[in-house]
Write a protein that holds these residues in place. Structure first.
Motif, short mmCIF file in Angstrom:
data_model
loop_
_atom_site.label_atom_id
_atom_site.label_comp_id
_atom_site.label_asym_id
_atom_site.label_seq_id
_atom_site.Cartn_x
_atom_site.Cartn_y
_atom_site.Cartn_z
N PRO A 1 0.70 -1.20 0.11
CA PRO A 1 -0.09 -0.02 -0.09
C PRO A 1 0.69 1.45 -0.10
O PRO A 1 0.43 2.25 -0.22
CB PRO A 1 -0.92 0.23 1.18
N TYR A 2 1.96 1.19 0.55
CA TYR A 2 2.94 2.40 0.53
C TYR A 2 3.96 2.70 -0.53
O TYR A 2 4.51 3.73 -0.81
CB TYR A 2 3.81 2.19 1.78
N LEU A 3 3.94 1.73 -1.45
CA LEU A 3 4.91 1.92 -2.67
C LEU A 3 4.26 2.87 -3.73
O LEU A 3 3.19 3.16 -4.09
CB LEU A 3 5.05 0.43 -3.26
N THR A 4 5.42 3.49 -4.55
CA THR A 4 4.91 4.21 -5.57
C THR A 4 5.75 3.88 -6.91
O THR A 4 6.58 3.03 -6.72
CB THR A 4 5.39 5.85 -5.30
N THR A 5 5.45 4.42 -8.10
CA THR A 5 6.18 3.92 -9.17
C THR A 5 7.45 4.76 -9.08
O THR A 5 7.61 6.01 -8.98
CB THR A 5 5.33 4.38 -10.17
N GLY A 6 8.65 4.06 -9.61
CA GLY A 6 10.02 4.83 -9.46
C GLY A 6 10.59 4.61 -8.25
O GLY A 6 10.59 3.38 -7.40
N LYS A 7 11.21 5.54 -7.84
CA LYS A 7 12.04 5.37 -6.42
C LYS A 7 11.06 5.37 -5.23
O LYS A 7 9.97 6.18 -5.02
CB LYS A 7 13.06 6.66 -6.27
N ASN A 8 11.54 4.36 -4.40
CA ASN A 8 10.90 4.29 -2.87
C ASN A 8 11.94 4.43 -2.08
O ASN A 8 12.99 4.04 -2.05
CB ASN A 8 10.26 2.98 -2.94
N THR A 9 11.62 4.98 -0.96
CA THR A 9 12.51 5.22 0.47
C THR A 9 11.93 4.48 1.59
O THR A 9 11.11 4.56 2.00
CB THR A 9 12.68 6.62 0.86
N VAL A 10 13.06 3.57 2.15
CA VAL A 10 12.55 2.90 3.32
C VAL A 10 13.56 3.18 4.22
O VAL A 10 14.65 3.64 4.10
CB VAL A 10 12.78 1.31 3.12
N VAL A 11 12.93 3.41 5.45
CA VAL A 11 13.64 3.89 6.79
C VAL A 11 13.38 3.24 7.93
O VAL A 11 12.44 2.81 7.93
CB VAL A 11 13.27 5.35 7.07
#
Length: 602
Positions: free
Chosen positions: A163-173
């Motif tokens: 549910p939190y993903l987007t197209t292209g770059k994703n950032t995980v912290v």
């Protein structure tokens, strides 16, 4: 020179020296250089008994901020803002280790960040992020959204981040807090443990695409008496399961069942798994939806073996596949001078197991920690029994509602995670009364939860730390287990319902100049040369053989596989560079004692 300038010079010199120190290993291994230079550490698929073809490893360089003065990392509501203070850390090595690139002790608050892109082939898939181990309290943010929390140090966990993903770059912290207060399972990795502390991410982080209906986990139980394998496949959503057993690519058996329900895979005239012949069947599991479409397919493996107590000439002994095999093993602590709790590479992870096998042992007692799944895969494949300890808590009598609950939770997770490995034949909930509580009840619970294995409730119940009252022998479980240093005389004897185990003995040291940790080194006793140390070991094993034949001893575990920091009682130096005994002689006496155990059959 003015005061301001002097302070600046001292500051930069301090930084320079700290960085130089961080890059200089106190005791490198043959794998240190490779581990520091590789782009993606541990690129191997991390879960051999539930393997899919498509995945993405997130090991490698992450942005990192840590320390007591960094933002509180316990259950934060929003991710911290990374600024120019961020360092680079090499995941999955803990920040206390050389290999991480940080090498600082006791960070407490740890913040990690990296970016990734979802492969185009994962369109319309659910994406799971897996953490194979993080110590201790973890909070995950994906593109700024709180995606979940987990508490534990030794168990794997995962989150659906779709549910939190987007197209292209994703950032995980990833925010991690580890207080090192001894009130959660920590083993030797704690305030009363013996060695360098390890916190934060210390095993592989990885992504995996799945369909909405997919296999979550499997449970495999060999039943030799009925020539079959019991299979349980837990899945999201309902579906039909097909399991196929294979031998060298040839189908042996096929069976169908429903997700979440047990069914049986017939294995006629099964080839048995043992250290002498560690045969493994391959297994494929397919999950179909209501329309008959395959929505998930995994690869696995299993070994057909059983372990139970029985009588051999009137003596209670452990029987593997119906026969007594003397269990001769090494206490294996799994520490590394460059990675601490994390082996520097896959080759290094395998090395200790292969060494143990080559030296004629048939058992590893994995002491006070768990390992990644691939460790057990190599034990399964190469053929070594494993006794698996539960990492101890240290302050079990403080805030008991919380500390004891955390212990029980992680113990169950440990058993669930490693249930399918045929090499694991014994669970060890407590060691030498460390953090011991309700030992009798917990021993009984483990036995009830996993009746397919033996349970050693309190290994070395004759030893006890000075700061607490000993719980002692719980009186139940499958072993009467004492630790004798140097031993082996004084070892326990079997009773009517329990076999006798010498859970630890030996511990004889040898100083090897140039291959010792830079602290005051010690052992239980010492020998001056490699030849003398080997003579001593052979003599100890001759005594073990006498105890096996005439006093009913069934297990003997020598301390230990390698030196560990201040301890110099390993068969290998801490850097794994020097064999401290004549291994051909060690192998010969080990094999001779094991061979003698075969003659004890009625």
């Amino acid at each position: 020179m003015n005061k301001h300038r002097i302070c600046l010079i001292i500051f930069f010199l301090t930084i320079h020296c700290s960085l130089a120190l961080a890059q200089t290993p106190s005791l490198p291994t043959q794998w240190t250089k490779q581990a520091k230079e590789v782009t993606v550490p541990f690129p191997e698929y991390p879960r051999p008994q539930l393997e899919r073809s498509d995945w993405l490893c997130l090991n490698g360089k992450w942005d990192y901020m840590g320390g007591k003065d960094i933002a509180d990392a316990f259950n934060p509501q929003v991710p911290v803002s990374f600024n120019n203070k961020a360092e680079q850390i090499l995941v999955p090595y803990c920040p206390e280790s050389l290999l991480s690139g940080i090498q600082r002790k006791q960070e407490i608050n740890m913040w990690y960040r990296r970016s990734f892109e979802i492969p185009s082939g994962w369109k319309n898939k659910q994406v799971i992020i897996h953490f194979d181990a993080v110590a201790y309290h973890t909070t995950l943010f994906i593109n700024g959204h709180n995606a979940g929390t987990h508490a534990g140090s030794y168990d794997a966990f995962n989150f659906d981040i779709t549910p939190y993903l987007t197209t292209g770059k994703n950032t995980v912290v990833v925010a991690v807090q580890d207080l090192n207060d001894g009130r959660v399972p920590s083993g030797k990795n704690g305030p009363r443990g013996d060695y360098t502390f390890c916190s934060g991410i210390w095993r592989t982080v990885w992504l995996e695409p799945v369909n909405k209906t997919h296999v979550e986990d499997i449970r495999l139980l060999p039943e030799l008496a009925n020539s079959r394998l019991k299979v349980i496949v837990n899945s999201t959503g309902e579906g039909k399961v097909t399991a196929i057993a294979l031998d060298s690519g040839n189908e042996v058996s096929q069976a169908e069942g429903a997700g979440g329900a047990s069914f049986y895979l017939p294995i006629k005239s099964p080839k048995l798994w043992s250290p002498e012949d560690p045969f493994l069947y391959d297994l494929t599991i397919s999950l179909k939806d209501a329309k008959g479409n395959i929505v998930d397919k995994i690869k696995s493996y299993f070994g057909m073996r059983d372990i139970k107590l029985g009588k051999v000439n009137g003596v209670t002994r452990p029987l593997v596949n119906g026969k007594f095999i003397m269990q001769l093993g090494l206490l294996d602590q799994g520490y590394w001078p460059d990675g601490i709790l994390t082996a520097p590479t896959e080759e290094a992870l395998k090395y200790d197991i292969q060494f143990t096998k080559n030296a004629g042992f048939n058992l590893i007692r994995k002491h006070m920690k768990t390992e990644p799944q691939r460790f057990y895969y190599w034990a399964d494949k190469l053929g070594l029994f494993v006794w698996q300890d539960m990492p101890a808590i240290w302050y079990q009598n403080e805030d008991t509602a919380k500390t004891r609950t955390e212990y029980r939770k992680e113990l169950k997770a440990l058993i669930d995670e490693h249930y399918n490995s045929p090499s694991i034949i014994t669970w060890v909930p407590f060691n030498e009364n460390w953090g011991a509580f309700d030992v009798k009840e917990i021993t009984a619970w483990v036995k009830q939860y996993d009746p397919s294995r033996l349970v050693n409730g309190n290994s070395g119940f004759n030893n006890n730390p000075s700061y607490q009252k000993a719980y002692g022998d719980p009186g139940n479980g499958d072993y009467v287990d004492t630790h004798i240093y140097v031993g082996p005389y004084g070892a326990s004897v079997p009773d009517e319902h329990r076999a006798a185990s010498l859970g630890e003995f030996g511990g004889v040291g040898l100083f090897v100049r140039g291959h010792m940790w830079p602290v005051a080194n010690n052992a239980y006793d010492y020998e001056p040369t490699r030849a003398r140390l080997t003579d001593r070991y052979v003599f100890l094993l001759d005594q073990v053989e006498q105890l096996m034949k005439y006093k009913g001893l069934s297990v003997a575990i020598y301390t230990q596989t390698t030196d560990v920091e201040h301890e110099v009682n390993g068969m290998l130096t801490y850097d794994r560079a020097v064999e401290k005994m004549e291994i051909d002689r060690v192998k010969a006496v080990n094999e001779a004692v094991i061979k003698e155990s075969y003659k004890l059959a009625p």
